[in-house]
Motif scaffolding. Structure first.
Motif, PDB file in Angstrom:
ATOM      1  N   THR A  81      38.428  34.714  15.880  1.00 33.02           N
ATOM      2  CA  THR A  81      37.432  34.336  16.885  1.00 33.02           C
ATOM      3  C   THR A  81      36.084  34.946  16.512  1.00 33.02           C
ATOM      4  OG1 THR A  81      38.121  36.241  18.193  1.00 33.02           O
ATOM      5  CG2 THR A  81      39.080  34.124  18.780  1.00 33.02           C
ATOM      6  N   GLU A 115      39.897  23.663  17.584  1.00 35.47           N
ATOM      7  CA  GLU A 115      40.882  24.312  18.471  1.00 35.47           C
ATOM      8  C   GLU A 115      42.201  23.535  18.413  1.00 35.47           C
ATOM      9  OE1 GLU A 115      39.948  27.095  19.398  1.00 35.47           O
ATOM     10  OE2 GLU A 115      37.783  27.046  19.799  1.00 35.47           O
ATOM     11  N   THR A 144      40.930  26.487  13.929  1.00 32.92           N
ATOM     12  CA  THR A 144      41.398  27.333  15.034  1.00 32.92           C
ATOM     13  C   THR A 144      41.449  28.790  14.599  1.00 32.92           C
ATOM     14  OG1 THR A 144      43.248  27.771  16.551  1.00 32.92           O
ATOM     15  CG2 THR A 144      43.814  27.016  14.350  1.00 32.92           C
ATOM     16  N   ALA A 145      41.479  29.663  15.594  1.00 29.21           N
ATOM     17  CA  ALA A 145      41.743  31.072  15.307  1.00 29.21           C
ATOM     18  C   ALA A 145      43.231  31.367  15.425  1.00 29.21           C
ATOM     19  CB  ALA A 145      40.969  31.955  16.278  1.00 29.21           C
ATOM     20  N   ARG A 164      34.481  38.439  11.304  1.00 26.14           N
ATOM     21  CA  ARG A 164      33.550  37.874  12.269  1.00 26.14           C
ATOM     22  C   ARG A 164      32.193  37.687  11.624  1.00 26.14           C
ATOM     23  NH1 ARG A 164      34.305  39.935  18.440  1.00 26.14           N
ATOM     24  NH2 ARG A 164      35.850  38.341  18.860  1.00 26.14           N
ATOM     25  N   GLY A 223      36.029  28.688  23.316  1.00 25.13           N
ATOM     26  CA  GLY A 223      34.877  28.501  22.447  1.00 25.13           C
ATOM     27  C   GLY A 223      33.550  29.069  22.891  1.00 25.13           C
ATOM     28  N   HIS A 234      30.491  31.487  23.536  1.00 26.46           N
ATOM     29  CA  HIS A 234      29.968  32.642  22.815  1.00 26.46           C
ATOM     30  C   HIS A 234      29.063  33.395  23.777  1.00 26.46           C
ATOM     31  CE1 HIS A 234      28.622  35.020  19.478  1.00 26.46           C
ATOM     32  NE2 HIS A 234      27.363  34.691  19.694  1.00 26.46           N
ATOM     33  N   GLN A 236      42.639  34.078  22.303  1.00 25.49           N
ATOM     34  CA  GLN A 236      41.358  33.382  22.482  1.00 25.49           C
ATOM     35  C   GLN A 236      40.498  34.089  23.521  1.00 25.49           C
ATOM     36  OE1 GLN A 236      40.134  30.696  20.912  1.00 25.49           O
ATOM     37  NE2 GLN A 236      41.911  29.966  19.768  1.00 25.49           N
ATOM     38  N   GLY A 272      39.092  37.174  22.250  1.00 20.45           N
ATOM     39  CA  GLY A 272      38.056  36.875  21.276  1.00 20.45           C
ATOM     40  C   GLY A 272      36.676  36.667  21.864  1.00 20.45           C
ATOM     41  N   ARG A 273      36.582  36.601  23.194  1.00 20.18           N
ATOM     42  CA  ARG A 273      35.260  36.480  23.817  1.00 20.18           C
ATOM     43  C   ARG A 273      34.520  37.811  23.778  1.00 20.18           C
ATOM     44  NH1 ARG A 273      35.014  32.306  22.281  1.00 20.18           N
ATOM     45  NH2 ARG A 273      37.218  32.203  21.855  1.00 20.18           N
ATOM     46  N   ARG A 298      31.202  39.973  20.490  1.00 20.92           N
ATOM     47  CA  ARG A 298      30.934  39.044  19.395  1.00 20.92           C
ATOM     48  C   ARG A 298      29.603  39.318  18.700  1.00 20.92           C
ATOM     49  NH1 ARG A 298      34.250  34.039  20.075  1.00 20.92           N
ATOM     50  NH2 ARG A 298      32.587  32.867  19.139  1.00 20.92           N
TER      51      ARG A 298
END
Length: 731
Positions: free
Chosen positions: A228, A323, A358-359, A382, A550, A552, A585, A588-589, A592
DNA sequence: AGCACGCCGACT
DNA sequence: GTCGGCGTGCTC
């Protein structure tokens, strides 16, 4: 043009596939002088009306007395052969009729009618304007003279005059009615060289691999796996650019397109123009225009939800599924299909590359990589040097929240720390509303949906009790329907509204926002929330799974998962995989950008394989364990599944039909039939449901066996049998 | 998907 | 006695 009119000596005829759930193409007589080739769109008579269909091939040979005659060949680019093969293939695979699949490809009822010529106004040649001429009339005449014929509304706007002025000019003989050239202006095309490309060396290498696939041409599937925040989108944009440079069309499938404002913005920056959008909210003229542009090859890049896969592309050169692990790619109504898998089929039939990004790849996709069928391109870091977030398990058995609360002391403390640093946090709970269950305090009555065997969810903000399965909602009754005790009733368990209430209590000066499918209406609202996050106008975002997809958020540093165990209950064999994907997921937010992120997972089972994998980041081990469990049980990706859902209004009829179906089950090596058993939601939308599960070895002839079985065991009146190949949902 | 045909409740 | 409910069946 080759005539597909293999005429058995007498009348020339063709097979025409209609977008209806019929068993196959219908025969029609070809009138004198009409040349028809497979793929041509035609208008044909059907049961006393005209229907639009596609010339499919030679006629089947129905009795001549029943033949009707093709009315017209429609002026549209013919459906490409790859597209027609795709329709056939999907129909065979999903056990639906080709016509039902064709319907998805036709998409728009009257897209094929020639664009209607609009009526407008023109200046009358040689008209001598009287003087004095009013100012409004002068402006209108000037605009019309300068810009040529236009619609009344357009003229009124351009000259800033009222409708009355135009009518006055017409009455005076200054202007007259004109038929306007049917204008179907195309939006500017995405330009592969429009925007800046700034890729890290790792991204550049991945992009080069994808671009090579596009340039080599031919069928290939590449898994673009990137953690992510690794910048997968920018990487596959390079493949999109390469396909555009070759002059071919590109399809990008996104889950939940309505919420992807951020993605569209990135696309616009990179390609200098918007892509063509296709999803259920694109309607009317817009939809019709999009369909025509795709069919004519003018729409260069189409971005859509799963239904965009069936658009009749003139020259598709690349398919991207972003995704790819997302379960919303599985279509459950009508023709049941998985858009990711069908995208690969579309690529194969079209001889073009497919990219799956995808992650958290689906186990099916990983197995295809292992077997060497798919290539894999990996982004391990990243973008911009950001670190992966640290994941910590909060053991709720040791340090639970206070009674009637859902945030543990640990999570509360961490939220406090983050807020003290002026950073943002997010709380994730995959449950809409205030409470998933409501009980009567006096008699314990459970509020249940009148149409489904499911609890009603309290939505306190909306002031309603709602069923999340059929859409039933009602205001909370004044008294218990069972014992007549007065409300209010006891709310059990948390939804995001309740978590928000608790957070507001704990952090009264912080700005909270809710994000769920029922609180965010449409792409604009979602975009507004996202930009409010960016602008730092929100301290704490509380959301359901739509926050996982997704987005960010550069200044978000803490993600708290309120109930990490939520997806693991029940007997779904994919529960572990799905929960892991969703939580990875969500996690992963966090963090970043420059500031490192932290993720707290509240769980009652910290020793569970999913939680261990998330905490240690040892994804490989988790995947290996899941894979070997699947292999042991003969489940996908090592075996295949099909579900038969038997449904109807009368419970007993449904049960009897399901038993009869089971008795007629085929005995075929490698194929095993389990059930019937009541479906997990045994009553849904007023229909009683029983389920049979078919387990098949990887190489067993699943579809032919099912077809033969269902032909033998017809559903009795009042009962329907739905086939779900590769079921994902066990509902 | 339409549209017709076909058997059971409230009305001009 | 009809008008009409939508269940089932057909459309080359």
């Amino acid at each position: 043009m080759t005539r597909a009119t293999a005429s058995p000596a007498t009348v020339p005829r063709v097979g025409v596939l209609l977008p209806l759930p019929l068993s196959g193409a219908y025969d029609y007589r070809v009138p004198e002088g009409m040349a028809l080739a497979p793929g041509d769109y035609v208008s044909v008579p059907l049961g006393g009306r005209a229907a639009t269909g596609v010339v499919w091939g030679p006629a089947a040979g129905v009795a001549e007395a029943r033949l009707k005659t093709v009315l017209a060949r429609l002026p549209a680019p013919p459906m490409a052969e790859a597209q027609r093969q795709f329709v056939e293939w999907v129909a065979r695979y999903t056990l639906s009729s080709p016509g039902a699949v064709l319907r998805m490809a036709m998409g728009v009822p009257d897209a094929l009618l020639p664009p209607r010529a609009a009526e407008g106004w023109r200046v009358v040649a040689g008209y001598a304007p009287p003087r004095p001429l009013t100012e409004a009339r002068r402006r209108a005449l000037e605009v019309l003279a300068r810009d040529g014929p236009m619609t009344g509304a357009g003229l009124a706007a351009a000259a800033d005059v009222s409708d009355a002025v135009i009518r006055g000019l017409a009455a005076a003989g200054a202007i007259a009615r004109a038929t306007l050239q049917a204008a179907e202006p195309d939006a500017p095309a995405p330009d592969p060289a429009a925007g800046p490309v700034a890729l890290s060396p790792e991204q550049a290498a991945a992009a080069a691999a994808l671009v090579a696939g596009v340039e080599a041409g031919g069928f290939s599937v590449t898994l673009l796996e990137g953690v992510t925040g690794s910048g997968k989108t920018e990487v596959y944009f390079q493949a999109v650019a390469a396909a555009l440079a070759k002059g071919r069309q590109v399809l990008v499938l996104l889950p939940e397109i309505a919420l992807s404002a951020q993605w569209l913005e990135r696309f616009r920056r990179r390609f200098g123009a918007a892509p063509t959008l296709w999803h259920s909210d694109v309607r009317g003229l817009e939809r019709r225009r999009a369909w025509r542009a795709v069919a004519a090859g003018r729409a260069r890049v189409v971005v859509g939800a799963r239904s965009a896969l069936f658009l009749p592309f003139a020259d598709l050169g690349l398919v991207v599924v972003d995704e790819e692990h997302d379960t919303s790619f599985k279509q459950e109504d009508g023709v049941v299909y998985h858009a990711r898998d069908m995208a690969v089929v579309r690529a194969r039939l079209g001889g073009i590359p497919a990219v799956l990004a995808t992650a958290t790849p689906a186990l099916e996709t990983r197995a295809n990589v292992e077997a060497g069928r798919y290539r894999r391109v990996h982004l391990a870091h990243r973008h911009g040097g950001a670190a992966m977030p640290a994941v910590e398990l909060v053991d709720l058995r040791r340090a639970p929240p206070p009674p009637r609360r859902w945030l543990s002391p640990r999570l509360e403390a961490e939220l406090g720390t983050v807020f003290a640093r002026g950073e943002q946090a997010m709380l994730f709970l995959n449950r809409r509303g205030y409470a998933p269950l409501v009980l009567c305090r006096a008699c314990g009555h459970r509020f249940e949906c009148p149409n489904c065997q499911a609890w009603l969810v309290e939505h306190r903000l909306a002031g309603r009790f709602a069923c999340h399965h059929c859409g039933h909602t009602a205001p909370p009754p004044a008294e218990c329907p069972s014992c007549a005790a007065p409300g209010p009733f006891a709310a059990c368990g948390p939804g995001i509204e309740r978590v928000a209430e608790e957070a507001a209590l704990l952090f009264p000066d912080k700005r909270l926002a809710l994000m769920a499918s029922d609180t965010v209406h449409g792409p604009e609202a979602a975009a507004a929330l996202v930009s409010a996050m960016h602008a730092g106008e929100i301290d704490l975002l509380i959301g359901t799974q739509i926050v996982a997809k997704g987005h960010h958020f550069p200044t978000l540093t803490l993600v708290g998962v309120v109930d990490a165990d939520l997806g693991l209950a029940g007997g779904d064999p994919r529960a572990g995989e799905r929960t892991w994907q969703l939580l990875a997921q969500v996690a992963g937010r966090a963090g970043r950008a420059e500031r490192p992120g932290r993720v707290l997972l509240q769980t009652y089972m910290p020793e569970h394989a999913v939680m261990r994998a998330l905490a240690t980041g040892d994804e490989a081990r988790f995947v290996a364990e899941e894979m070997s469990a699947r292999r042991r049980m003969g489940l996908p990706p090592y075996g295949r599944l099909a579900a038969l859902i038997v449904s109807g209004v009368k419970a007993e009829r449904v049960a009897a039909a399901a038993r009869a179906l089971a008795r007629a089950a085929p005995s075929e090596p490698g194929i095993e039939v389990l059930g019937p058993a009541p479906a997990p939601l045994a009553v849904l939308r007023g229909l009683h449901r029983q389920r049979l599960l078919v387990k098949a070895a990887k190489d067993a002839p699943l579809q032919p066996v099912l077809r033969e079985w269902l032909a033998r065991a017809k559903a009795p009146p009042g009962v329907r049998i739905k086939v779900d190949i590769d079921p994902y949902s066990f509902l």
